[in-house]
Design a protein around this motif. Structure first.
Motif, PDB file in Angstrom:
ATOM      1  N   ALA A 196      14.787  58.373  20.499  1.00  0.00           N
ATOM      2  CA  ALA A 196      15.476  59.555  20.864  1.00  0.00           C
ATOM      3  C   ALA A 196      15.016  60.474  19.526  1.00  0.00           C
ATOM      4  CB  ALA A 196      16.915  59.435  20.682  1.00  0.00           C
ATOM      5  N   ASN A 197      15.214  61.652  19.734  1.00  0.00           N
ATOM      6  CA  ASN A 197      15.179  62.664  18.794  1.00  0.00           C
ATOM      7  C   ASN A 197      16.475  63.423  18.257  1.00  0.00           C
ATOM      8  OD1 ASN A 197      14.399  64.841  17.080  1.00  0.00           O
ATOM      9  ND2 ASN A 197      13.627  66.337  18.552  1.00  0.00           N
ATOM     10  N   VAL A 198      16.997  62.623  17.154  1.00  0.00           N
ATOM     11  CA  VAL A 198      18.171  62.863  16.558  1.00  0.00           C
ATOM     12  C   VAL A 198      18.137  64.020  15.731  1.00  0.00           C
ATOM     13  CG1 VAL A 198      20.252  61.947  15.324  1.00  0.00           C
ATOM     14  CG2 VAL A 198      18.851  60.327  16.752  1.00  0.00           C
ATOM     15  N   LEU A 199      18.935  65.122  16.472  1.00  0.00           N
ATOM     16  CA  LEU A 199      18.816  66.420  15.587  1.00  0.00           C
ATOM     17  C   LEU A 199      20.081  65.967  14.424  1.00  0.00           C
ATOM     18  CD1 LEU A 199      19.050  69.059  18.604  1.00  0.00           C
ATOM     19  CD2 LEU A 199      17.043  67.952  17.369  1.00  0.00           C
ATOM     20  N   GLY A 200      20.908  65.469  14.443  1.00  0.00           N
ATOM     21  CA  GLY A 200      21.836  65.213  13.419  1.00  0.00           C
ATOM     22  C   GLY A 200      23.286  64.919  13.966  1.00  0.00           C
ATOM     23  N   ILE A 201      24.234  65.186  13.111  1.00  0.00           N
ATOM     24  CA  ILE A 201      25.648  64.364  13.382  1.00  0.00           C
ATOM     25  C   ILE A 201      26.511  65.667  13.333  1.00  0.00           C
ATOM     26  CG2 ILE A 201      27.421  63.027  12.410  1.00  0.00           C
ATOM     27  CD1 ILE A 201      25.222  61.376  11.325  1.00  0.00           C
ATOM     28  N   ALA A 202      27.512  65.950  14.032  1.00  0.00           N
ATOM     29  CA  ALA A 202      28.640  66.715  14.018  1.00  0.00           C
ATOM     30  C   ALA A 202      29.951  65.879  13.828  1.00  0.00           C
ATOM     31  CB  ALA A 202      28.685  67.717  15.361  1.00  0.00           C
ATOM     32  N   SER A 203      30.604  65.867  12.667  1.00  0.00           N
ATOM     33  CA  SER A 203      31.642  65.242  12.539  1.00  0.00           C
ATOM     34  C   SER A 203      33.085  65.995  12.166  1.00  0.00           C
ATOM     35  CB  SER A 203      31.322  64.363  11.219  1.00  0.00           C
ATOM     36  OG  SER A 203      31.185  65.203  10.227  1.00  0.00           O
ATOM     37  N   VAL A 258      22.635  56.238  29.707  1.00  0.00           N
ATOM     38  CA  VAL A 258      21.145  56.230  29.938  1.00  0.00           C
ATOM     39  C   VAL A 258      20.482  56.455  28.545  1.00  0.00           C
ATOM     40  CG1 VAL A 258      19.210  57.428  30.748  1.00  0.00           C
ATOM     41  CG2 VAL A 258      21.471  57.354  32.101  1.00  0.00           C
ATOM     42  N   VAL A 259      19.737  55.627  28.224  1.00  0.00           N
ATOM     43  CA  VAL A 259      19.091  55.596  26.684  1.00  0.00           C
ATOM     44  C   VAL A 259      18.280  56.890  26.689  1.00  0.00           C
ATOM     45  CG1 VAL A 259      17.257  54.406  25.115  1.00  0.00           C
ATOM     46  CG2 VAL A 259      18.750  53.220  26.511  1.00  0.00           C
ATOM     47  N   PRO A 260      18.414  57.731  25.706  1.00  0.00           N
ATOM     48  CA  PRO A 260      17.981  59.156  25.529  1.00  0.00           C
ATOM     49  C   PRO A 260      16.533  59.164  24.996  1.00  0.00           C
ATOM     50  CG  PRO A 260      19.421  58.904  23.867  1.00  0.00           C
ATOM     51  CD  PRO A 260      19.452  57.495  24.630  1.00  0.00           C
ATOM     52  N   VAL A 261      15.680  58.409  25.755  1.00  0.00           N
ATOM     53  CA  VAL A 261      13.992  58.529  25.092  1.00  0.00           C
ATOM     54  C   VAL A 261      13.584  59.884  25.331  1.00  0.00           C
ATOM     55  CG1 VAL A 261      11.864  57.571  25.647  1.00  0.00           C
ATOM     56  CG2 VAL A 261      13.951  56.124  26.063  1.00  0.00           C
ATOM     57  N   GLY A 262      13.439  60.384  24.017  1.00  0.00           N
ATOM     58  CA  GLY A 262      12.618  61.909  23.996  1.00  0.00           C
ATOM     59  C   GLY A 262      13.441  62.838  24.118  1.00  0.00           C
ATOM     60  N   LYS A 263      14.805  62.716  24.179  1.00  0.00           N
ATOM     61  CA  LYS A 263      15.832  63.686  24.381  1.00  0.00           C
ATOM     62  C   LYS A 263      16.053  64.039  22.858  1.00  0.00           C
ATOM     63  CE  LYS A 263      16.036  63.737  28.708  1.00  0.00           C
ATOM     64  NZ  LYS A 263      15.569  65.206  29.662  1.00  0.00           N
ATOM     65  N   LYS A 264      16.565  65.250  22.881  1.00  0.00           N
ATOM     66  CA  LYS A 264      17.283  65.778  21.347  1.00  0.00           C
ATOM     67  C   LYS A 264      18.683  65.378  21.433  1.00  0.00           C
ATOM     68  CE  LYS A 264      13.962  69.531  21.192  1.00  0.00           C
ATOM     69  NZ  LYS A 264      13.629  70.942  21.441  1.00  0.00           N
ATOM     70  N   VAL A 265      19.175  64.764  20.520  1.00  0.00           N
ATOM     71  CA  VAL A 265      20.598  64.106  20.484  1.00  0.00           C
ATOM     72  C   VAL A 265      21.403  64.605  19.214  1.00  0.00           C
ATOM     73  CG1 VAL A 265      21.835  61.755  20.484  1.00  0.00           C
ATOM     74  CG2 VAL A 265      19.467  61.888  21.643  1.00  0.00           C
ATOM     75  N   VAL A 266      22.471  64.925  19.538  1.00  0.00           N
ATOM     76  CA  VAL A 266      23.581  65.002  18.450  1.00  0.00           C
ATOM     77  C   VAL A 266      24.468  63.998  18.541  1.00  0.00           C
ATOM     78  CG1 VAL A 266      25.501  66.431  17.543  1.00  0.00           C
ATOM     79  CG2 VAL A 266      23.351  67.584  18.250  1.00  0.00           C
ATOM     80  N   VAL A 267      24.888  63.394  17.366  1.00  0.00           N
ATOM     81  CA  VAL A 267      25.982  62.292  17.191  1.00  0.00           C
ATOM     82  C   VAL A 267      27.155  62.709  16.753  1.00  0.00           C
ATOM     83  CG1 VAL A 267      26.436  59.920  15.897  1.00  0.00           C
ATOM     84  CG2 VAL A 267      24.138  60.491  16.682  1.00  0.00           C
ATOM     85  N   ILE A 268      28.429  62.247  17.450  1.00  0.00           N
ATOM     86  CA  ILE A 268      29.758  63.098  17.183  1.00  0.00           C
ATOM     87  C   ILE A 268      30.310  61.568  16.568  1.00  0.00           C
ATOM     88  CG2 ILE A 268      31.745  63.655  18.229  1.00  0.00           C
ATOM     89  CD1 ILE A 268      29.920  65.561  18.631  1.00  0.00           C
ATOM     90  N   GLU A 269      30.660  62.010  15.272  1.00  0.00           N
ATOM     91  CA  GLU A 269      31.585  61.154  14.349  1.00  0.00           C
ATOM     92  C   GLU A 269      32.755  61.649  14.045  1.00  0.00           C
ATOM     93  OE1 GLU A 269      32.198  58.321  13.412  1.00  0.00           O
ATOM     94  OE2 GLU A 269      30.187  57.679  12.234  1.00  0.00           O
ATOM     95  N   ASP A 270      33.802  60.805  13.917  1.00  0.00           N
ATOM     96  CA  ASP A 270      35.112  61.201  13.401  1.00  0.00           C
ATOM     97  C   ASP A 270      35.029  61.305  11.867  1.00  0.00           C
ATOM     98  OD1 ASP A 270      35.163  58.493  12.874  1.00  0.00           O
ATOM     99  OD2 ASP A 270      37.525  58.601  12.890  1.00  0.00           O
ATOM    100  N   LEU A 271      34.615  60.651  11.111  1.00  0.00           N
ATOM    101  CA  LEU A 271      34.639  60.495   9.691  1.00  0.00           C
ATOM    102  C   LEU A 271      33.511  60.152   8.987  1.00  0.00           C
ATOM    103  CD1 LEU A 271      36.709  60.668   7.281  1.00  0.00           C
ATOM    104  CD2 LEU A 271      37.240  58.318   7.748  1.00  0.00           C
ATOM    105  N   ILE A 272      33.134  60.688   7.936  1.00  0.00           N
ATOM    106  CA  ILE A 272      32.011  60.532   7.009  1.00  0.00           C
ATOM    107  C   ILE A 272      32.580  60.185   5.789  1.00  0.00           C
ATOM    108  CG2 ILE A 272      29.838  61.117   5.917  1.00  0.00           C
ATOM    109  CD1 ILE A 272      29.317  61.092   8.935  1.00  0.00           C
ATOM    110  N   SER A 273      32.175  59.019   5.105  1.00  0.00           N
ATOM    111  CA  SER A 273      32.826  58.579   3.941  1.00  0.00           C
ATOM    112  C   SER A 273      31.370  58.098   3.245  1.00  0.00           C
ATOM    113  CB  SER A 273      33.657  57.336   3.982  1.00  0.00           C
ATOM    114  OG  SER A 273      33.191  56.185   4.697  1.00  0.00           O
ATOM    115  N   THR A 274      31.079  57.033   3.128  1.00  0.00           N
ATOM    116  CA  THR A 274      29.912  56.353   2.525  1.00  0.00           C
ATOM    117  C   THR A 274      28.689  56.619   3.436  1.00  0.00           C
ATOM    118  OG1 THR A 274      30.244  54.249   2.971  1.00  0.00           O
ATOM    119  CG2 THR A 274      30.901  54.845   0.874  1.00  0.00           C
ATOM    120  N   ALA A 275      28.881  56.925   4.705  1.00  0.00           N
ATOM    121  CA  ALA A 275      27.890  57.089   5.816  1.00  0.00           C
ATOM    122  C   ALA A 275      27.191  56.209   6.199  1.00  0.00           C
ATOM    123  CB  ALA A 275      26.923  58.245   5.175  1.00  0.00           C
ATOM    124  N   GLY A 276      27.199  54.874   5.829  1.00  0.00           N
ATOM    125  CA  GLY A 276      26.491  53.667   6.130  1.00  0.00           C
ATOM    126  C   GLY A 276      26.465  53.578   7.722  1.00  0.00           C
TER     127      GLY A 276
END
Length: 212
Positions: free
Chosen positions: A144-151, A112-130
């Motif tokens: 979506a209201n992206v709070l940030g990334i947890a990696s 479900v597309v999280p319109v208006g929801k507070k979202v955290v993105v899960i990432e395995d690895l951050i290098s150049t972050a692109g």
């Protein structure tokens, strides 16, 4: 969090999700010669390590993103971790494709597309972050209201740090390059003489003189 950083680093080294070869470098897809290669997909096959990572990601989220309503994974390596984390937090979960499908409904966001929801993105690895920032932008465009990334791990490359700052994206990682190098040296994965060489690579990966 420092203790957690070290525990995660030890586990990544133990299961060989991270390889360090300063004298026989890897070649990244970009062509960069690197003394380090990280494959966090391997963590899924080791139950003890996987549990440490999933519980650690939950701890990061509960510390820095307390208001989260939806967990979204990055395709493909972040999807399984997002599923585990969303289960532990009892939250909805979806994921973002690298590009929109060329068939069916043409989705790029799955779930479900999280319109208006507070979202955290899960990432395995951050290098150049692109690629991580692209996922955040797709979610932002979907309102979506992206709070940030947890990696799981970050190389802490300056290019990646600059990109995240410019895009106004927060990232918190379970472990990082500096901690891993310290742990690797203390447990004899690398010699103390190799540390400066590896840190020189981190300072400017595009400068091959670190190999000299």
């Amino acid at each position: 969090m420092k203790q957690l950083e070290e525990v995660v680093a030890k586990n990544l080294l133990k299961i060989k999700a991270v390889f360090l070869k300063p004298n026989d470098p890897f070649t990244w897809a970009s062509g960069i010669k690197s003394p380090i290669y990280c494959d966090n997909r391997l963590t899924l096959s080791y139950v003890d390590t996987r549990n440490i990572i999933e519980e650690g990601l939950v701890q990061l989220i509960q510390t820095y993103y307390k208001d989260v309503e939806v967990i979204m994974g990055t395709s493909t390596a972040g999807i399984a971790h997002a599923a585990y984390v969303s289960h532990l937090l009892k939250l909805p979960m979806g994921y973002v494709r690298g590009g929109a499908k060329d068939h069916g409904r043409g989705n790029q966001i799955e779930g479900v597309v999280p319109v208006g929801k507070k979202v955290v993105v899960i990432e395995d690895l951050i290098s150049t972050a692109g690629s991580s920032i692209e996922v955040v932008e797709v979610l932002r465009e979907a309102k979506a209201n992206v709070l940030g990334i947890a990696s799981i791990f970050t190389y802490n490359l300056q290019k990646g740090l600059d990109r995240l700052k410019e895009a106004n994206v927060l990232n918190y990682s379970l472990s990082n390059f500096e901690t891993l190098i310290q742990v690797a040296a203390s447990e004899n994965y690398i010699s103390k003489e190799d540390i400066q060489k590896i840190l020189k690579f981190q300072k400017n990966p595009n400068d091959p003189s670190w190999m000299e």
